[in-house]
Design a protein around this motif. Structure first.
Motif, PDB file in Angstrom:
ATOM      1  N   GLU A  95      -7.423  -3.460   4.399  1.00 22.64           N
ATOM      2  CA  GLU A  95      -6.103  -2.953   4.007  1.00 22.64           C
ATOM      3  C   GLU A  95      -6.065  -1.425   4.080  1.00 22.64           C
ATOM      4  O   GLU A  95      -5.124  -0.845   4.624  1.00 22.64           O
ATOM      5  CB  GLU A  95      -5.739  -3.419   2.602  1.00 22.64           C
ATOM      6  CG  GLU A  95      -4.374  -2.940   2.164  1.00 22.64           C
ATOM      7  CD  GLU A  95      -3.940  -3.450   0.806  1.00 22.64           C
ATOM      8  OE1 GLU A  95      -3.080  -2.780   0.199  1.00 22.64           O
ATOM      9  OE2 GLU A  95      -4.435  -4.497   0.341  1.00 22.64           O
ATOM     10  N   LYS A  96      -7.071  -0.780   3.543  1.00 20.45           N
ATOM     11  CA  LYS A  96      -7.134   0.686   3.550  1.00 20.45           C
ATOM     12  C   LYS A  96      -7.142   1.226   4.985  1.00 20.45           C
ATOM     13  O   LYS A  96      -6.429   2.187   5.304  1.00 20.45           O
ATOM     14  CB  LYS A  96      -8.388   1.156   2.794  1.00 20.45           C
ATOM     15  CG  LYS A  96      -8.508   2.629   2.667  1.00 20.45           C
ATOM     16  CD  LYS A  96      -7.553   3.174   1.644  1.00 20.45           C
ATOM     17  CE  LYS A  96      -7.787   4.666   1.453  1.00 20.45           C
ATOM     18  NZ  LYS A  96      -6.633   5.337   0.934  1.00 20.45           N
ATOM     19  N   ALA A  97      -7.932   0.593   5.852  1.00 23.82           N
ATOM     20  CA  ALA A  97      -8.022   1.045   7.246  1.00 23.82           C
ATOM     21  C   ALA A  97      -6.689   0.888   7.985  1.00 23.82           C
ATOM     22  O   ALA A  97      -6.358   1.702   8.848  1.00 23.82           O
ATOM     23  CB  ALA A  97      -9.116   0.265   7.975  1.00 23.82           C
ATOM     24  N   MET A  98      -5.930  -0.141   7.645  1.00 20.88           N
ATOM     25  CA  MET A  98      -4.669  -0.400   8.345  1.00 20.88           C
ATOM     26  C   MET A  98      -3.535   0.513   7.896  1.00 20.88           C
ATOM     27  O   MET A  98      -2.501   0.585   8.560  1.00 20.88           O
ATOM     28  CB  MET A  98      -4.271  -1.867   8.182  1.00 20.88           C
ATOM     29  CG  MET A  98      -5.214  -2.827   8.909  1.00 20.88           C
ATOM     30  SD  MET A  98      -5.414  -2.470  10.670  1.00 20.88           S
ATOM     31  CE  MET A  98      -3.789  -2.892  11.288  1.00 20.88           C
ATOM     32  N   GLU A  99      -3.721   1.240   6.796  1.00 19.59           N
ATOM     33  CA  GLU A  99      -2.683   2.167   6.340  1.00 19.59           C
ATOM     34  C   GLU A  99      -2.328   3.167   7.436  1.00 19.59           C
ATOM     35  O   GLU A  99      -1.160   3.508   7.618  1.00 19.59           O
ATOM     36  CB  GLU A  99      -3.142   2.914   5.083  1.00 19.59           C
ATOM     37  CG  GLU A  99      -3.158   2.074   3.844  1.00 19.59           C
ATOM     38  CD  GLU A  99      -3.702   2.821   2.630  1.00 19.59           C
ATOM     39  OE1 GLU A  99      -4.111   4.002   2.750  1.00 19.59           O
ATOM     40  OE2 GLU A  99      -3.721   2.202   1.547  1.00 19.59           O
TER      41      GLU A  99
END
Length: 133
Positions: free
Chosen positions: A61-65
């Motif tokens: 999730e963090k990487a896809m921000e």
């Protein structure tokens, strides 16, 4: 949570392909939170280039921000192939994707392909492994 009602006439392959399409549509509305919600807690995302692969729903999730924060981001993907294990617990979808955004005042269009491995966990399909280019 993932909500897709399966009709009695729908095969497991048809259902998983429909779920893949819903995955895309949900991400258009809810961005990285929707993206991560489709992964198992220990899901694995292969990353292009020299970056480390991403393991774990929270890290995914963090990487896809960054992707979902691109200026004027638009994307679409759709499966063109699906296979299900004989015991209906593992599946794979493969398809084509398009992503457009603005970078340095120029419209960028990226076309690619993806492969997603799904596992049925307590009756719900979740992504185990995802790779796209």
């Amino acid at each position: 949570d993932i909500i897709l009602v399966r009709s009695d006439r729908m095969s497991e392959k048809e259902f998983l392909m429909s779920l893949d399409v819903q995955f895309c549509n949900d991400c258009k509305i809810n961005g990285e939170k929707a993206w991560a919600s489709y992964f198992m807690d220990s899901g694995f995302m292969v990353v292009n280039g020299y970056h480390d692969n991403i393991i774990g729903k929270e890290k995914i999730e963090k990487a896809m921000e960054g992707i979902f924060s691109l200026q004027d981001i638009e994307f679409d993907w759709h499966p063109v192939f699906c296979e299900i294990s004989d015991d209906n617990t593992l599946g794979v979808t493969m398809g084509e994707s398009t992503r457009t955004f603005i970078k340095d005042n120029e419209k960028v269009t990226l076309k690619g392909k993806y492969t997603t491995i799904w596992k049925k966990v307590e009756g719900t399909w979740k992504i185990v492994w995802d790779i796209g280019n």
